[in-house]
Design an enzyme around this catalytic site. Structure first.
Site, PDB file in Angstrom:
ATOM      1  N   GLY A  14      30.618  45.180  41.545  1.00  0.00           N
ATOM      2  CA  GLY A  14      31.248  46.158  42.411  1.00  0.00           C
ATOM      3  C   GLY A  14      31.671  45.660  43.775  1.00  0.00           C
ATOM      4  N   GLY A  16      34.182  43.692  44.628  1.00  0.00           N
ATOM      5  CA  GLY A  16      35.622  43.597  44.856  1.00  0.00           C
ATOM      6  C   GLY A  16      36.264  42.306  44.380  1.00  0.00           C
ATOM      7  N   ASP A  86      38.475  35.932  38.594  1.00  0.00           N
ATOM      8  CA  ASP A  86      37.557  36.862  39.254  1.00  0.00           C
ATOM      9  C   ASP A  86      36.114  36.643  38.804  1.00  0.00           C
ATOM     10  OD1 ASP A  86      37.548  37.965  36.720  1.00  0.00           O
ATOM     11  OD2 ASP A  86      38.127  39.992  37.351  1.00  0.00           O
TER      12      ASP A  86
END
Length: 215
Positions: A14, A16, A86
């Site tokens: 969470g 980002g 990511d």
């Protein structure tokens, strides 16, 4: 160190990572590599009962991330096309050490090292971190149903594990730059100036790497 840029963004749940990866991908025109999360059929059960479903969950992530990196190396890195991801596949060890029982962890660790021994290593790491309150707020804001039952104690321990891991990573890979970003102080989603600061840091490291290659 590979000449073609390969940037990995890491940090707790969470924080980002995907949002920043997307923004950097657009800005630099790098290929975006996103980890498979919601497609994991065991994840919802894992958050409800970690002990029961941890091995299935971690094995699914490992196999899918291995396949993703294998494809990325073949289709992009080997073709001198830059990538921003990511995640970093070594995050698997952060989670598995915390969630798996010792006997299953030993089996998992063996499989992990077999699969990842020839995997490409990022030549830049961006580490996002923040307080538990900030992480909880962002998890709530993005509204993934499967994440709503995550125990706060698990998230707090995960943040500590990430900090230990990143300190170890910097010791193990002193030649790979790590950009640390405090999510309590920087909001690169809502504040363009914060995003610009990160972009400048990335540009600086990319320019340094180019200079090293030319030497």
């Amino acid at each position: 160190m590979a000449e073609v840029p390969f940037i990995a963004i890491e940090g707790p749940i969470g924080i980002g990572k995907t949002s920043l990866a997307k923004k950097l991908s657009v800005h630099f025109d790098f290929h975006l590599l996103k980890e498979i999360v919601e497609e994991n059929p065991f994840l919802g059960k894992f958050y409800d009962d970690i002990d029961e479903w941890s091995f299935q969950t971690e094995m699914f992530f490992l196999c899918n991330r291995f396949k993703q990196l294998e494809d990325i190396e073949k289709k992009y890195l080997n073709e001198h096309k830059a990538v921003v991801a990511d995640y970093h596949i070594s995050k698997n060890m952060i989670f598995s050490k915390r969630t798996l029982q010792q006997d299953k962890f030993k089996k998992y660790e063996q499989i992990y090292h077999i699969l990842t021994k020839d995997m490409p290593v990022p030549n830049m790491m961006i580490y996002l971190h923040a307080s538990l309150d900030t992480v909880l707020a962002r998890i709530k804001q993005r509204g993934r149903e499967i994440e709503q039952n995550i125990k706060h104690s698990y998230l707090a321990q995960l943040a500590s594990d990430y900090e230990d891991y990143m300190n170890h990573f910097e010791t193990l890979h002193p030649d790979i730059p790590v950009i640390r970003i405090n999510g309590d102080e920087k909001d690169f989603v809502k504040q363009q100036k914060d995003l610009n600061t990160i972009i400048k840091q990335v540009e600086s490291h990319l320019n340094n790497q180019k200079a090293i290659v030319k030497q």
